[in-house]
Design a protein around this motif. Structure first.
Motif, PDB file in Angstrom:
ATOM      1  N   ARG A  33       0.845  -1.193   0.000  1.00  0.00           N
ATOM      2  CA  ARG A  33       0.000   0.000   0.000  1.00  0.00           C
ATOM      3  C   ARG A  33       0.881   1.243   0.000  1.00  0.00           C
ATOM      4  NH1 ARG A  33      -3.086  -0.942   4.393  1.00  0.00           N
ATOM      5  NH2 ARG A  33      -4.651  -2.067   3.158  1.00  0.00           N
ATOM      6  N   THR A 124      -4.667  -7.933   3.247  1.00  0.00           N
ATOM      7  CA  THR A 124      -5.829  -7.857   2.367  1.00  0.00           C
ATOM      8  C   THR A 124      -6.017  -6.420   1.908  1.00  0.00           C
ATOM      9  OG1 THR A 124      -8.212  -8.316   2.187  1.00  0.00           O
ATOM     10  CG2 THR A 124      -7.423  -7.436   4.273  1.00  0.00           C
ATOM     11  N   LEU A 126      -7.805  -2.902   1.417  1.00  0.00           N
ATOM     12  CA  LEU A 126      -8.733  -2.060   2.155  1.00  0.00           C
ATOM     13  C   LEU A 126      -9.818  -1.518   1.236  1.00  0.00           C
ATOM     14  CD1 LEU A 126      -9.253  -0.856   4.975  1.00  0.00           C
ATOM     15  CD2 LEU A 126      -7.823   1.088   4.332  1.00  0.00           C
ATOM     16  N   ASN A 128     -12.030  -2.134  -2.430  1.00  0.00           N
ATOM     17  CA  ASN A 128     -12.436  -3.170  -3.383  1.00  0.00           C
ATOM     18  C   ASN A 128     -12.027  -2.830  -4.806  1.00  0.00           C
ATOM     19  OD1 ASN A 128     -13.698  -4.677  -1.343  1.00  0.00           O
ATOM     20  ND2 ASN A 128     -15.587  -3.479  -1.528  1.00  0.00           N
ATOM     21  N   THR A 159      -3.425   7.948   9.611  1.00  0.00           N
ATOM     22  CA  THR A 159      -4.505   7.459  10.479  1.00  0.00           C
ATOM     23  C   THR A 159      -5.869   7.800   9.889  1.00  0.00           C
ATOM     24  OG1 THR A 159      -3.102   7.709  12.436  1.00  0.00           O
ATOM     25  CG2 THR A 159      -5.474   7.545  12.800  1.00  0.00           C
ATOM     26  N   LEU A 162      -6.595   5.623   6.734  1.00  0.00           N
ATOM     27  CA  LEU A 162      -7.006   4.256   7.047  1.00  0.00           C
ATOM     28  C   LEU A 162      -8.440   4.228   7.584  1.00  0.00           C
ATOM     29  CD1 LEU A 162      -3.719   2.878   8.646  1.00  0.00           C
ATOM     30  CD2 LEU A 162      -4.623   2.410   6.368  1.00  0.00           C
ATOM     31  N   LYS A 163      -8.799   5.218   8.387  1.00  0.00           N
ATOM     32  CA  LYS A 163     -10.175   5.301   8.881  1.00  0.00           C
ATOM     33  C   LYS A 163     -11.140   5.533   7.721  1.00  0.00           C
ATOM     34  CE  LYS A 163      -9.198   6.957  13.571  1.00  0.00           C
ATOM     35  NZ  LYS A 163      -9.383   8.075  14.557  1.00  0.00           N
ATOM     36  N   GLY A 165     -10.667   4.489   4.668  1.00  0.00           N
ATOM     37  CA  GLY A 165     -10.774   3.209   3.975  1.00  0.00           C
ATOM     38  C   GLY A 165     -11.726   2.254   4.676  1.00  0.00           C
ATOM     39  N   VAL A 166     -11.668   2.228   6.004  1.00  0.00           N
ATOM     40  CA  VAL A 166     -12.585   1.375   6.770  1.00  0.00           C
ATOM     41  C   VAL A 166     -14.021   1.826   6.560  1.00  0.00           C
ATOM     42  CG1 VAL A 166     -13.254   0.663   9.091  1.00  0.00           C
ATOM     43  CG2 VAL A 166     -10.830   0.781   8.471  1.00  0.00           C
ATOM     44  N   TYR A 167     -14.238   3.141   6.523  1.00  0.00           N
ATOM     45  CA  TYR A 167     -15.588   3.661   6.294  1.00  0.00           C
ATOM     46  C   TYR A 167     -16.096   3.263   4.911  1.00  0.00           C
ATOM     47  CZ  TYR A 167     -19.171   7.029   4.936  1.00  0.00           C
ATOM     48  OH  TYR A 167     -20.323   7.605   4.448  1.00  0.00           O
ATOM     49  N   ALA A 169     -15.236   0.766   3.181  1.00  0.00           N
ATOM     50  CA  ALA A 169     -15.445  -0.682   3.103  1.00  0.00           C
ATOM     51  C   ALA A 169     -16.838  -1.079   3.576  1.00  0.00           C
ATOM     52  CB  ALA A 169     -14.382  -1.413   3.925  1.00  0.00           C
ATOM     53  N   THR A 170     -17.469  -0.226   4.384  1.00  0.00           N
ATOM     54  CA  THR A 170     -18.816  -0.526   4.876  1.00  0.00           C
ATOM     55  C   THR A 170     -19.898  -0.087   3.902  1.00  0.00           C
ATOM     56  OG1 THR A 170     -18.982   1.601   6.044  1.00  0.00           O
ATOM     57  CG2 THR A 170     -18.012  -0.250   7.241  1.00  0.00           C
TER      58      THR A 170
END
Length: 237
Positions: A33, A124, A126, A128, A159, A162-163, A165-167, A169-170
């Motif tokens: 990444r 994996t 982060l 798609n 930071t 990455l947050k 990316g997590v958001y 992903a949902t």
């Protein structure tokens, strides 16, 4: 009796299962990444910036076999922030192109590219797929670059990325890309444009050319044997 022996031979063992798993893993490319920022040419349009990266990905896919890029490109009015996930070979070619464009064209669409971080062997993805979106973040009243070190600013930037990316992903994002403007949905997860412009001028961050120079010339530590042999000679007065 023959049938019994055949069934015994056909049974798989734990060792064979582990070996097969390892063979499957070896067929895949390791993922990395990459985080980088850049300034945009004056009056640059977000559509032009998106098209530039899409053409870059297509050109690399024709000459290099590897994991296709995924990630997100955040296009501000005068700068950008890019997160890319791909195999090392793909990222290497992308950095080569960025370095070549900066060196050959002073009026390039993307300028002052700086590498923030490279995460190796990520387990994996982060993201798609690869997304590109324009963001409009208002000018902040407090300039954190005046009170924090460059390392602290980069840490905060990573930071938040990455947050973000997590958001994402949902969310159920279609092939057409992001339908909602991130600056209206999750403005707290976006870096201010002033911070990105600061990082583009930070001497602590490497340019693509500097990054590739280190990558292509790994450190070669001196071996202990080189220190004791040949033995030092002393001049006789």
């Amino acid at each position: 009796m023959a049938n019994i022996l055949a069934n015994i031979v056909a049974r798989s063992t734990l060792l064979s299962a582990l070996e097969e798993k390892r063979r499957q893993q070896m067929k895949k490319f390791l993922l990395h990444r990459l985080f980088f920022v850049a300034l945009l040419q004056e009056n640059a349009e977000s559509a032009d910036v998106t098209a530039y990266h899409e053409q870059l990905f297509q050109r690399i896919s024709k000459i290099h076999l590897g994991e296709s890029p995924s990630g997100i490109l955040l296009i501000y009015s005068h700068c950008l922030l890019h997160i890319l996930e791909a195999s090392s070979g793909t990222l290497y070619h992308i950095l080569m192109d960025l370095a070549a464009v900066e060196n050959q064209d002073s009026n390039a669409l993307i300028q002052d590219v700086k590498i923030l971080a490279m995460s190796h062997n990520i387990p994996t993805r982060l993201f798609n797929q690869w997304y590109a979106t324009a963001v409009e973040v208002p000018v902040t009243l407090e300039d954190v670059t005046q009170t924090q070190t460059t390392e602290e600013v980069i840490t905060e930037c990573l930071t938040l990325n990455l947050k973000l990316g997590v958001y994402l992903a949902t969310l159920k994002v279609g092939n057409k890309g992001l339908s909602d403007c991130l600056h209206t949905v999750v403005p707290e997860l976006l870096m201010p444009a002033e911070t990105i412009q600061y990082l583009c001028k930070a001497k602590e961050c490497l340019s693509p050319e500097e990054f590739l120079k280190i990558y292509n010339n790994p450190l070669q530590p001196k071996m202990d044997s080189e220190c004791v042999w040949p033995t030092p000679t002393h001049m006789i007065s």
